[in-house]
Scaffold this motif. Structure first.
Motif, PDB file in Angstrom:
ATOM      1  N   ILE A  29      -0.682 -12.520  -2.870  1.00 15.66           N
ATOM      2  CA  ILE A  29      -0.260 -12.090  -3.990  1.00 15.66           C
ATOM      3  C   ILE A  29      -0.433 -10.739  -4.208  1.00 15.66           C
ATOM      4  N   ALA A  30      -1.683 -10.272  -4.135  1.00 18.35           N
ATOM      5  CA  ALA A  30      -2.065  -8.761  -4.443  1.00 18.35           C
ATOM      6  C   ALA A  30      -1.356  -7.970  -3.500  1.00 18.35           C
ATOM      7  N   ILE A  31      -1.310  -8.174  -2.453  1.00 18.89           N
ATOM      8  CA  ILE A  31      -0.845  -7.098  -1.359  1.00 18.89           C
ATOM      9  C   ILE A  31       0.861  -7.260  -1.356  1.00 18.89           C
ATOM     10  N   GLY A  32       0.993  -8.637  -1.766  1.00 20.72           N
ATOM     11  CA  GLY A  32       2.489  -8.514  -1.748  1.00 20.72           C
ATOM     12  C   GLY A  32       3.339  -7.783  -2.912  1.00 20.72           C
ATOM     13  N   CYS A  33       2.419  -7.563  -3.941  1.00 20.83           N
ATOM     14  CA  CYS A  33       2.843  -6.998  -5.014  1.00 20.83           C
ATOM     15  C   CYS A  33       2.894  -5.423  -4.703  1.00 20.83           C
ATOM     16  N   LYS A  34       1.865  -4.995  -4.074  1.00 19.04           N
ATOM     17  CA  LYS A  34       1.692  -3.733  -3.637  1.00 19.04           C
ATOM     18  C   LYS A  34       2.948  -3.252  -2.542  1.00 19.04           C
ATOM     19  N   LEU A  35       3.222  -4.181  -1.662  1.00 19.04           N
ATOM     20  CA  LEU A  35       4.276  -3.645  -0.692  1.00 19.04           C
ATOM     21  C   LEU A  35       5.786  -3.858  -1.359  1.00 19.04           C
ATOM     22  N   TRP A  36       5.915  -4.964  -1.957  1.00 21.27           N
ATOM     23  CA  TRP A  36       7.353  -5.302  -2.463  1.00 21.27           C
ATOM     24  C   TRP A  36       7.637  -4.800  -3.881  1.00 21.27           C
ATOM     25  N   LYS A  37       6.453  -4.832  -4.690  1.00 21.97           N
ATOM     26  CA  LYS A  37       6.807  -4.093  -6.004  1.00 21.97           C
ATOM     27  C   LYS A  37       6.223  -2.818  -6.237  1.00 21.97           C
ATOM     28  N   ASN A  38       5.679  -2.085  -5.147  1.00 23.02           N
ATOM     29  CA  ASN A  38       4.943  -0.783  -5.316  1.00 23.02           C
ATOM     30  C   ASN A  38       4.112  -0.878  -6.597  1.00 23.02           C
ATOM     31  N   ASN A  39       3.174  -1.762  -6.681  1.00 27.80           N
ATOM     32  CA  ASN A  39       2.374  -1.789  -7.872  1.00 27.80           C
ATOM     33  C   ASN A  39       0.888  -2.172  -7.150  1.00 27.80           C
ATOM     34  N   SER A 111      -3.412   1.697   5.779  1.00 31.15           N
ATOM     35  CA  SER A 111      -1.833   1.615   6.258  1.00 31.15           C
ATOM     36  C   SER A 111      -1.337   0.412   5.954  1.00 31.15           C
ATOM     37  N   SER A 112       0.242   0.597   5.800  1.00 31.17           N
ATOM     38  CA  SER A 112       0.910  -0.828   5.357  1.00 31.17           C
ATOM     39  C   SER A 112       1.103  -1.544   6.509  1.00 31.17           C
ATOM     40  N   MET A 113       0.971  -0.898   7.788  1.00 29.96           N
ATOM     41  CA  MET A 113       0.822  -1.699   9.020  1.00 29.96           C
ATOM     42  C   MET A 113      -0.552  -2.742   8.923  1.00 29.96           C
ATOM     43  N   LEU A 114      -1.500  -2.069   8.416  1.00 27.76           N
ATOM     44  CA  LEU A 114      -2.820  -3.275   8.129  1.00 27.76           C
ATOM     45  C   LEU A 114      -2.297  -4.179   7.138  1.00 27.76           C
ATOM     46  N   ASP A 115      -1.620  -3.708   6.073  1.00 23.90           N
ATOM     47  CA  ASP A 115      -1.274  -4.447   4.892  1.00 23.90           C
ATOM     48  C   ASP A 115      -0.277  -5.878   5.416  1.00 23.90           C
ATOM     49  N   TYR A 116       0.697  -5.621   6.301  1.00 28.42           N
ATOM     50  CA  TYR A 116       1.382  -6.510   6.940  1.00 28.42           C
ATOM     51  C   TYR A 116       0.911  -7.447   7.949  1.00 28.42           C
ATOM     52  N   ALA A 117      -0.091  -6.948   8.572  1.00 29.08           N
ATOM     53  CA  ALA A 117      -0.956  -7.635   9.483  1.00 29.08           C
ATOM     54  C   ALA A 117      -1.838  -8.501   8.767  1.00 29.08           C
TER      55      ALA A 117
END
Length: 284
Positions: A29-39, A111-117
């Protein structure tokens, strides 16, 4: 046919299923909000708390297995069993998230790469909590294709519970957090509805399955596990969030805390009931 309630897996496995699921759900939930809601309001919480929860849960699992050193060997043979695959996923998730926590602690951006991983590994961690039970063919109540999906939905609900309880306690009032909470309240309503649907479908499959599966469902619905199921899983985990949403109390600090605790209690009780209701049947 001879049937026996399983006693091999008990409370330690229940705590693993709960803590690992909650940690994975929080990260999703938290990292999904960061990546897709820019929050990024919840990102730091996920980086710090998620690896701790999953690590604690994994320790409970290893203690229950009784031979923790076998985990290292399981990583070297990831195709040998579901436990080996799960062990590798858990190890990778903890490695990635602890590294991210270290980076954040040092004031660096991850990095966003680590977030997606991390998201992929978090999804694998949440699903594995259901697959660990689902591959046990000798217990039909667990060997249900809906169980991993139910546990993923419940993991998201647990993660949301942590967020709501924490926010109610800290009472953050920034505009970005207020906007995010509005979305999370809608997510809460959706997750509760989806979880209720999957619980119903999973129990319908169990009731219409083998004699052992039916016996397990009866333990949960009207037997020795009926009280925690109806009072905590359904009452606290499903009905209470709906009541708070309908009455408008969810937006208050006390309502947010109560909803968060209710979601967490429901998730823990669900895993408790699933594990203890398992009935063995001979495979020969």
């Amino acid at each position: 046919m001879h049937m026996t309630i399983q006693t091999t897996w008990g409370h330690l496995v229940v705590w693993y299923l709960f803590l690992a699921g909650a940690g994975a759900g929080l990260y999703l939930i938290a990292i999904g909000c960061k990546l897709w809601k820019n929050n990024t309001s919840l990102a730091k919480m996920a980086y710090y708390i998620s690896p701790l929860l999953v690590t604690a849960g994994t320790l409970f699992l290893l203690l229950d297995l009784g031979q923790p050193l076998r985990a290292a060997l399981a990583i070297l043979r990831p195709h040998s069993s579901m436990i080996s695959v799960g062990t590798l996923i858990l190890a990778l998730f903890m490695t990635v998230t602890f590294w991210q926590a270290y980076q954040v602690f040092r004031g660096r951006n991850t990095s966003s790469m680590l977030d997606y991983a991390g998201l992929c590994l978090a999804l694998g961690t949440a699903a594995y909590t259901g697959l660990l039970l689902g591959v046990v063919k000798a217990i039909p109540f667990w060997n249900n294709p809906l169980l991993p999906i139910l546990f993923v939905v419940s993991a998201l609900s647990s993660g949301l519970g942590i967020i709501l309880a924490w926010n109610g306690r800290t009472n953050q009032t920034s505009s970005t957090m207020a906007e995010l909470l509005s979305s999370l309240f809608r997510l809460d309503a959706g997750l509760v509805a989806v979880e209720a649907i999957f619980i119903t479908c999973w129990l319908l499959v169990a009731v219409n399955g083998s004699a052992a599966s039916l016996a397990s469902a009866q333990f949960l619905l009207s037997g020795f596990l009926a009280l925690p199921f109806w009072l905590v899983v359904i009452g606290a985990g499903v009905i209470m969030p709906v009541v708070l949403k309908v009455t408008g109390r969810l937006a208050s600090s006390s309502g947010s805390i109560l909803c968060g605790i209710s979601l967490l209690a429901g998730a823990l009780a669900l895993r408790y009931g699933v594990v203890l209701a398992g009935v063995w049947v001979p495979l020969y």
